[in-house]
Design a protein around this motif. Structure first.
Motif, PDB file in Angstrom:
ATOM      1  N   ARG A  21       0.826  -1.211   0.000  1.00  0.00           N
ATOM      2  CA  ARG A  21       0.000   0.000   0.000  1.00  0.00           C
ATOM      3  C   ARG A  21       0.864   1.265   0.000  1.00  0.00           C
ATOM      4  NH1 ARG A  21      -2.690  -1.308   4.197  1.00  0.00           N
ATOM      5  NH2 ARG A  21      -1.731   0.082   5.736  1.00  0.00           N
ATOM      6  N   VAL A  22       1.923   1.246   0.783  1.00  0.00           N
ATOM      7  CA  VAL A  22       2.809   2.409   0.835  1.00  0.00           C
ATOM      8  C   VAL A  22       3.582   2.557  -0.470  1.00  0.00           C
ATOM      9  CG1 VAL A  22       4.799   3.433   2.005  1.00  0.00           C
ATOM     10  CG2 VAL A  22       3.002   2.329   3.342  1.00  0.00           C
ATOM     11  N   ASP A  24       2.797   1.590  -3.409  1.00  0.00           N
ATOM     12  CA  ASP A  24       1.900   2.016  -4.482  1.00  0.00           C
ATOM     13  C   ASP A  24       1.435   3.460  -4.329  1.00  0.00           C
ATOM     14  OD1 ASP A  24       2.114  -0.486  -5.589  1.00  0.00           O
ATOM     15  OD2 ASP A  24       0.165  -1.206  -4.868  1.00  0.00           O
ATOM     16  N   SER A  25       1.468   3.977  -3.099  1.00  0.00           N
ATOM     17  CA  SER A  25       0.962   5.331  -2.863  1.00  0.00           C
ATOM     18  C   SER A  25       1.907   6.407  -3.379  1.00  0.00           C
ATOM     19  CB  SER A  25       0.730   5.551  -1.364  1.00  0.00           C
ATOM     20  OG  SER A  25       1.977   5.766  -0.680  1.00  0.00           O
ATOM     21  N   TRP A  27       3.930   7.972  -1.503  1.00  0.00           N
ATOM     22  CA  TRP A  27       4.097   8.933  -0.400  1.00  0.00           C
ATOM     23  C   TRP A  27       4.786   8.183   0.740  1.00  0.00           C
ATOM     24  CZ3 TRP A  27      -0.428  12.647   1.237  1.00  0.00           C
ATOM     25  CH2 TRP A  27       0.065  13.631   2.101  1.00  0.00           C
ATOM     26  N   GLU A  33      -0.364   7.204   6.360  1.00  0.00           N
ATOM     27  CA  GLU A  33      -0.085   6.053   7.230  1.00  0.00           C
ATOM     28  C   GLU A  33       0.407   6.522   8.604  1.00  0.00           C
ATOM     29  OE1 GLU A  33      -0.820   3.014   6.543  1.00  0.00           O
ATOM     30  OE2 GLU A  33      -1.052   3.019   4.356  1.00  0.00           O
ATOM     31  N   GLU A 227       6.499   6.302   6.405  1.00  0.00           N
ATOM     32  CA  GLU A 227       5.218   5.689   6.064  1.00  0.00           C
ATOM     33  C   GLU A 227       5.261   4.160   6.131  1.00  0.00           C
ATOM     34  OE1 GLU A 227       1.933   7.439   4.498  1.00  0.00           O
ATOM     35  OE2 GLU A 227       2.878   8.196   6.320  1.00  0.00           O
TER      36      GLU A 227
END
Length: 358
Positions: A21-22, A24-25, A27, A33, A227
């Motif tokens: 998730r991180v 892919d973000s 950020w 997060e 994150e």
């Protein structure tokens, strides 16, 4: 001493999803997060604010700074907790005021604290045991001093419904991988009920900025929870209480199976003790250590050299005697105590201890 592979195996999918998730973000620093974990961890501790930082020692330093400790301040603390508090105090230019500890709990002795002169108190909840915070709070208030908790070994410990981190003016946590709540690298946090303290920590963790490139506070540093670590900690936080219960169960099995007249066993009782370390005592530690090595039993010493006797100080504290602290540092020995430790492994360790021909 720890088996993080076994600990993480049941939640491997959740950890992988958090990391993905991180990634892919796009950020990676001070993003959603971190915001989410700060909110969740503050709620877990029963306070309004949590501020993620780079590691636990930075958390201690920034917590102390945020409550007003700095150059010339006198900070009272114990000398048997590995030197992390002393490192933070000296980094601030403050003066460590060492106080002896209670024989039974190995934490700061309120009666001895009351005899000292100090501007702030740093209380370490050692080995997973919550210190006598009600008494220490009373002493700190009587001296007009701020109180900061070092909760690096006590995530989730509680007494009278109050969790570690909710007793002081601020509290520091480490999320080093082997902690009760650990990241996949270095990470830390400061928690507090005080909005002003939280704001100061937020500024001091990032160059003293109140907005980008606008420095209003100092001396500051760059110490930010990233994150990736925040996402991992958010995935692990729901498991913390269960892991703590398993640590306490390991300690209870040790207590029921270790039977040796030369060993003093700790009292590990939930909820005020969360079993971060299982630390026994013996007056013949070197011989016991050799025996355990011969039987393939992992062990460690937390901690062998009291802060006031560390070589870095030269003769600065040569005249200071802390008899209980010095005795504990000469006698303590830690056994494995973690959530992935199987009952059969505990029994094997206990059998090795019981076979020691002291």
């Amino acid at each position: 001493m720890n088996d993080l592979v076994a600990l993480h195996a049941p939640i491997a999918d959740a950890l992988a999803a958090a990391v993905r998730r991180v990634v892919d973000s796009g950020w990676y620093i001070l993003g959603p997060e971190v915001d989410d974990f700060e909110a969740a961890f503050a709620a877990y501790c029963g306070v309004r604010h949590a501020v993620g930082v780079g590691n636990g020692t930075d958390a201690i330093e920034l917590a102390l700074a945020a409550v007003g400790a700095g150059r010339g301040s006198r900070v009272a603390l114990a000398a048997n907790a590995g030197g992390y508090g002393t490192t933070a105090v000296l980094a601030l230019g403050a003066e460590p005021v060492y106080v002896d500890v209670d024989e039974d709990t190995a934490t700061l002795d309120p009666a001895l604290l009351d005899r000292k002169t100090f501007d702030a108190v740093l209380v370490t909840h050692l080995y997973g045991r919550l210190a006598d915070m009600a008494a220490l709070r009373t002493v700190a208030d009587a001296h007009g001093a701020k109180l900061v908790e070092d909760c690096a070994q006590a995530h989730g410990a509680a007494r009278d419904g109050r969790v570690a981190g909710a007793w002081g003016d601020a509290a520091a946590f480490s999320f080093y991988p082997t902690k009760n709540l650990g990241a996949l690298g270095d990470a830390g946090a400061v928690v507090t009920a005080d909005a002003g303290v939280a704001q100061r920590v937020r500024r001091l963790r990032q160059y003293g900025w109140d907005r980008k490139y606008h420095q209003v506070a100092g001396p500051a540093r760059n110490s930010r929870l990233d994150e990736l670590q925040a996402a991992v900690l958010g995935a692990k936080l729901p498991h913390l209480d269960g892991w703590n219960a398993r640590r306490v169960a390991v300690a209870a099995r040790y207590a029921a199976t270790i039977e040796h007249p030369k060993l003093t066993l700790p009292d590990v009782a939930a909820p005020s003790h969360v079993g971060h370390l299982y630390v026994l005592r013996t007056t013949d530690r070197d011989a016991l250590s050799a025996h355990l090595r011969a039987h393939g039993v992992p062990h460690d010493v937390h901690y062998p050299v009291p802060d006031h006797r560390q070589p870095v100080h030269g003769g600065r504290f040569a005249g200071l005697g802390l008899p209980v602290t010095e005795r504990l540092c000469a006698e303590v020995l830690s056994l494995p105590c973690h959530p992935a430790l199987a009952p059969a492994e505990v029994d094997r360790i206990a059998a090795a201890l019981n076979s020691w021909a002291a």
